[in-house]
Design an enzyme around this catalytic site. Structure first.
Site, short mmCIF file in Angstrom:
data_model
loop_
_atom_site.label_atom_id
_atom_site.label_comp_id
_atom_site.label_asym_id
_atom_site.label_seq_id
_atom_site.Cartn_x
_atom_site.Cartn_y
_atom_site.Cartn_z
N GLY A 31 0.81 -1.22 0.00
CA GLY A 31 0.00 0.00 0.00
C GLY A 31 0.84 1.26 0.00
O GLY A 31 2.03 1.25 -0.26
N HIS A 37 4.54 1.82 -7.95
CA HIS A 37 3.47 0.81 -7.95
C HIS A 37 2.58 0.97 -9.18
O HIS A 37 2.15 0.00 -9.78
CB HIS A 37 2.59 0.94 -6.70
CG HIS A 37 3.31 0.74 -5.40
ND1 HIS A 37 3.57 1.77 -4.53
CD2 HIS A 37 3.80 -0.38 -4.82
CE1 HIS A 37 4.20 1.30 -3.47
NE2 HIS A 37 4.36 0.00 -3.62
N LYS A 149 13.34 -2.24 -8.02
CA LYS A 149 13.99 -1.53 -6.91
C LYS A 149 14.34 -2.51 -5.80
O LYS A 149 15.37 -2.42 -5.16
CB LYS A 149 13.12 -0.40 -6.36
CG LYS A 149 13.89 0.38 -5.30
CD LYS A 149 13.14 1.57 -4.80
CE LYS A 149 12.11 1.21 -3.79
NZ LYS A 149 12.66 0.82 -2.47
N ASP A 150 13.42 -3.46 -5.56
CA ASP A 150 13.70 -4.53 -4.60
C ASP A 150 14.31 -5.70 -5.37
O ASP A 150 13.69 -6.75 -5.54
CB ASP A 150 12.41 -4.94 -3.89
CG ASP A 150 11.83 -3.80 -3.09
OD1 ASP A 150 12.46 -3.38 -2.12
OD2 ASP A 150 10.75 -3.29 -3.46
N GLN A 153 14.59 -9.07 -3.61
CA GLN A 153 13.25 -9.67 -3.48
C GLN A 153 12.81 -10.29 -4.80
O GLN A 153 12.28 -11.41 -4.83
CB GLN A 153 12.27 -8.59 -3.03
CG GLN A 153 10.80 -9.01 -3.13
CD GLN A 153 9.87 -8.00 -2.50
OE1 GLN A 153 9.74 -7.97 -1.29
NE2 GLN A 153 9.21 -7.17 -3.31
O1 PAF Z 1 7.59 -5.28 -2.00
C1 PAF Z 1 6.66 -5.25 -1.17
O2 PAF Z 1 5.92 -4.28 -1.04
C2 PAF Z 1 6.45 -6.45 -0.27
O3 PAF Z 1 7.66 -7.02 0.12
C3 PAF Z 1 5.52 -7.51 -0.86
C4 PAF Z 1 6.10 -8.12 -2.12
C5 PAF Z 1 4.17 -6.87 -1.19
C6 PAF Z 1 5.27 -8.63 0.14
O4 PAF Z 1 4.69 -8.17 1.30
#
Ligand code: PAF
Length: 282
Positions: A31, A37, A149-150, A153
């Site tokens: 959020g 996003h 950016k992540d 991840q």
């Molecule tokens: O990148 C994010 O905002 C969070 O790590 C994710 C992928 C929504 C998991 O909570």
């Protein structure tokens, strides 16, 4: 656009789309949505018939001393952005809906998670892998969208999907930056006026490192040293890491070759811990 809060409502909705033969994209978020996003949602809308945006501040990926309580939240603004971008559903569960009493199953990864952010945030990737797996199981998307950016991840999620034979495609989307270069992040809202000015040093060091490699530098130590020196010119900046790693293993490299990730994490005083990166094939 609907805002759904229960797993069963999301499943019913996706089931009805599937009955019509429609494809489904998922954009997992915590959020406080910004243009970064929005670029993921735009891409998902362009590539799928229906798009679910999850808005869930996942407690499991925050360490005990991290910013779970203060993480910014604004569901009304998120809903406006999602609706304007053409998303079909926001999935906004309460923590109790995602983690029922007695919850004790986790998705854990070794290797890729034992570097960079995984070292300074030891529980983080277990929380990310667990919640992302749950979201994949709840929504059952054809594609899921994550920001570059992540970068760690993104690499971790791609590896998890491959290792666990999850039937979807992971799509990475480019970093979106402010006019002065700072990578867009919900955590930028933590910055004071002074902190915001100093935070631009992250992207400046990223651009410096990239230029050095483009100009032919192949010593990882020389690049990271120059980046560190630049970051250290800012009094509020405290380096967590400045690393050049192999993008597939997250292991540090000495010689710059192949698919590399240059990633940094810097604290700006007590205000925010920010990350930035660039990826390159050399
Ligand atoms: O990148 C994010 O905002 C969070 O790590 C994710 C992928 C929504 C998991 O909570």
């Amino acid at each position: 656009m609907k805002i759904l809060t229960t797993i069963s409502d999301v499943r019913e909705t996706v089931k009805s789309w599937r009955a019509e033969g429609l494809s489904v994209g998922l954009v997992p978020t915590m959020g406080y949505l910004h243009e970064g996003h929005k670029s993921l949602i735009d891409r998902a809308v362009a590539e799928n018939d229906r798009v679910v945006v999850s808005v869930f501040v996942n407690p499991m990926q925050f360490g005990p001393t991290e910013d779970l309580a203060s993480y910014p939240r604004d569901l009304d603004a998120d809903a406006r952005l999602c609706e304007a971008a053409g998303a079909s559903v926001i999935f906004h569960p309460e923590p109790e809906e995602m983690y029922t009493d007695g919850f004790c199953s986790f998705v854990d990864m070794t290797g890729l998670t034992q570097a960079l952010c995984g070292l300074s945030r030891p529980v983080h990737f277990r929380g990310v892998c667990t919640v992302v797996s749950k979201l994949f199981n709840i929504v059952g998307p054809d594609r899921a969208y994550f920001g570059e950016k992540d970068a760690q991840q993104l690499a971790v999620v791609k590896r998890m999907v491959k290792d666990l034979n999850m039937p979807l495609t992971i799509v990475g989307c480019p970093i979106i930056r402010e006019a002065d270069g700072l990578a867009k992040s919900s955590r930028n809202t933590y910055l004071s006026e002074e902190g915001r000015k100093e935070a631009v040093i992250l992207s400046k060091s990223i651009f410096l490192g990239k230029k050095m490699i483009e100009d032919g530098e192949r010593s990882a130590a020389k690049v990271t040293t120059a980046m560190r020196e630049l970051i250290n010119t800012q009094p509020m900046a405290e380096i967590d890491y400045v690393e050049l790693v192999d993008v597939n293993t997250m292991k540090s490299i000495e010689k710059i070759e192949g698919e590399i990730l240059c990633a940094i994490a810097v604290k700006i005083g007590d205000e925010a811990r920010l990350i930035d990166n660039f990826m390159m094939t050399v």
